[in-house]
Design an enzyme around this catalytic site. Structure first.
Site, PDB file in Angstrom:
ATOM      1  CG  HIS A 260      -5.684  -9.544   0.675  1.00 52.55           C
ATOM      2  ND1 HIS A 260      -6.913  -9.162   0.213  1.00 52.55           N
ATOM      3  CD2 HIS A 260      -5.781  -9.508   2.036  1.00 52.55           C
ATOM      4  CE1 HIS A 260      -7.726  -8.889   1.227  1.00 52.55           C
ATOM      5  NE2 HIS A 260      -7.055  -9.086   2.348  1.00 52.55           N
TER       6      HIS A 260
ATOM      7  CG  ASP B 231      -2.588 -10.735  -9.377  1.00 56.40           C
ATOM      8  OD1 ASP B 231      -2.594 -10.374  -8.193  1.00 56.40           O
ATOM      9  OD2 ASP B 231      -2.933 -10.004 -10.317  1.00 56.40           O
TER      10      ASP B 231
HETATM   11  C1  G6P Z   1      -2.057  -5.359  -3.128  1.00 56.84           C
HETATM   12  C2  G6P Z   1      -1.970  -5.758  -1.668  1.00 56.84           C
HETATM   13  C3  G6P Z   1      -2.742  -4.797  -0.795  1.00 56.84           C
HETATM   14  C4  G6P Z   1      -2.287  -3.376  -1.094  1.00 56.84           C
HETATM   15  C5  G6P Z   1      -2.440  -3.051  -2.565  1.00 56.84           C
HETATM   16  C6  G6P Z   1      -1.946  -1.646  -2.942  1.00 56.84           C
HETATM   17  O1  G6P Z   1      -3.325  -5.575  -3.619  1.00 56.84           O
HETATM   18  O2  G6P Z   1      -2.432  -7.087  -1.492  1.00 56.84           O
HETATM   19  O3  G6P Z   1      -2.548  -5.098   0.573  1.00 56.84           O
HETATM   20  O4  G6P Z   1      -2.991  -2.447  -0.295  1.00 56.84           O
HETATM   21  O5  G6P Z   1      -1.694  -4.001  -3.313  1.00 56.84           O
HETATM   22  O6  G6P Z   1      -0.612  -1.474  -2.577  1.00 56.84           O
HETATM   23  P1  G6P Z   1      -0.113  -0.353  -1.564  1.00 56.84           P
HETATM   24  O7  G6P Z   1       1.316  -0.686  -1.295  1.00 56.84           O
HETATM   25  O8  G6P Z   1      -0.291   0.937  -2.291  1.00 56.84           O
HETATM   26  O9  G6P Z   1      -0.982  -0.424  -0.333  1.00 56.84           O
END
Ligand code: G6P
Length: 483
Positions: A169, A381
């Site tokens: 992602h 991003d």
């Molecule tokens: C990004 C990453 C996700 C992640 C999100 C929130 O979008 O690509 O995989 O879940 O951030 O971050 P966190 O560390 O809270 O899961």
């Protein structure tokens, strides 16, 4: 049995739920986001599984709560419990202090502690065991994101054969940055163990292919188009780009509800019908929030006529508060907001309204509706879904999207958005001013282009094209009953 009746197993670091502590017990709430919206019906219709971490640490056993929730949701949620040390080493350490900053071109923020990598390997083995327990050789395993790049490799180590797809992602960095990673060879070797590796943009895929070329010179690339092949040691890996998106229709419909209209009206009235610019981000150094505030400072000094007319509403959603670098960013943002407001506020007008909290989806949609301009200026991003959500919620058809050229979304949205270099604060200020003076016809033409592309390539297109490339099956195959 049709091929579509095979089980789909989705694997991600976090389960698509929010766990809330209630006294001695826990409540499980559904998670938000396009991925769960698109995949939940697929998993429900086929009785699939979603494997991940609940966000809880230590000995907390929440599987019983998840089972109750699973019965309602119609698919299995399977928790991979993590110890305190694993959360620190694998999640906070390797995932968020090594891979996250490196892959966002911010290598000076990396902490290449070897213990982090060991913990990451250990947790990936743990996830692989959970996948093996939950599925048979017929299953389609779809692994999400940078925390789990060793999932297929770990399955192989444990002698389990599964068809595995992986989607990253976040961006994949160019070789000069990736090569700084002490475990660069291991990461490339691990990614080569998947059957399909998907990226957000053609640029990310090119970077990956170049790194493979340097670290595995025996690998041969063939084919062209959205999905190409990499062959090595009698194996074929497919590599593609699949820009992730949103449920366009859901956002569009939500923005048109009475609730959203009333909330939008209230917001507009509270801001005395001034023109609003919206910034909405997770608190993260990759989002370029200080640079954006600096650009606002430049805007008010270079174009005095916008003072008392234009305000920025900057929503910052708390995130990763225990990780170094995030707390500092918050303080920096807050002091910069004070500086701009101290310098330019007038009775009855504040240049920057700063909201540091989680907003409900309805509130966010109301802000999207009211904002005349969206300022989406990350330094880097993977995609940036705020840009797409803003367009889907624009009821007026005249919103202007100012978008960083370093957001993955720029590749798709460049014909409708005003693209900016987020480091160029003068350029960003000029783009905001251009959006402010832009004529109605140009605004409508641009927004029409943006909506057309986001509507066509929505989250269902994304799931469908990945499933097709990875497993030769379509989204609809999962929805029909097997024969
Ligand atoms: C990004 C990453 C996700 C992640 C999100 C929130 O979008 O690509 O995989 O879940 O951030 O971050 P966190 O560390 O809270 O899961």
């Amino acid at each position: 049995m049709s091929k579509s009746s095979k089980r789909l197993v989705v694997v991600s670091n976090r389960l698509p739920i929010a766990l809330k502590k209630q006294g001695d017990s826990f409540e499980v709430h559904p998670g938000k986001g396009g991925l769960v919206t698109a995949l939940a019906p697929v998993l429900r219709d086929r009785g699939g599984d979603w494997i991940g971490w609940t966000g809880a640490t230590g000995d907390v056993d929440v599987q019983a709560h998840l089972d109750t929730y699973s019965r309602k949701a119609g698919y299995n949620l399977v928790a991979v419990p993590l110890s305190q040390e694993q959360v620190q080493g694998y999640y906070q350490g390797f995932s968020n202090e090594v891979i996250w900053p490196l892959f966002h071109d911010l290598q000076t923020l990396c902490n290449f502690d070897p213990a982090f990598f060991q913990s990451y390997l250990e947790v990936n083995q743990k996830f692989a065991s959970a996948i093996a327990n939950q599925s048979d050789e017929d299953a389609y395993v779809w692994v999400q994101d940078y925390h789990l790049m060793h999932a297929a490799w770990s399955l192989k180590q444990q002698n389990h054969k599964r068809r595995c797809g992986f989607f990253l992602h976040i961006p994949f960095p160019p070789p000069d940055i990736f090569l700084k990673l002490p475990w660069r060879k291991q990461i490339i070797e691990a990614l080569l163990e998947f059957d399909l590796v998907g990226f957000q943009t053609v640029r990310d895929r090119r970077n990956f292919v170049q790194c493979v070329g340097l670290l595995r010179p025996d690998a041969k690339l063939s084919g062209r188009g959205q999905v190409v092949s990499v062959n090595y040691e009698q194996r074929e890996l497919r590599v593609g780009y699949f820009p992730i998106s949103i449920d366009f229709k859901e956002f569009q419909d939500l923005a048109r509800t009475r609730v959203a209209a009333d909330l939008a009206h209230q917001v507009h009235a509270a801001f005395r019908r001034r023109i609003l610019i919206l910034g909405a981000d997770r608190l993260d150094y990759s989002k370029g929030i200080p640079e954006r505030i600096q650009a606002m400072l430049t805007l008010y000094s270079k174009y005095p006529e916008v003072r008392e007319k234009l305000s920025l509403v900057q929503i910052v959603v708390p995130s990763r508060e225990d990780i170094l670098g995030y707390k500092d960013k918050k303080l920096k943002i807050e002091s910069m907001v004070s500086e701009v407001n101290g310098k330019y506020s007038q009775p009855g007008w504040v240049p920057i309204h700063y909201l540091y909290r989680n907003l409900s989806r309805e509130e966010l949609v109301a802000y999207y509706r009211v904002a005349a301009i969206a300022l989406v200026t990350p330094l880097k991003d993977g995609m940036n879904l705020v840009a797409k959500e803003y367009c889907a919620c624009d009821v007026s058809g005249q919103g202007v999207l100012v978008l960083s050229e370093f957001a993955g979304a720029a590749a798709q949205l460049q014909r409708g958005a005003l693209l900016v270099n987020p480091h160029d604060v003068e350029g960003v200020a000029d783009a905001v001013y251009r959006a402010y003076v832009m004529g109605t016809d140009e605004k409508q033409t641009r927004m029409h282009k943006l909506k057309t592309i986001i509507r066509k390539y929505d989250i269902y297109w994304w799931v469908d094209s990945f499933l097709n490339a990875g497993f030769g099956t379509r989204l609809d195959d999962f929805r029909q009953d097997s024969v």
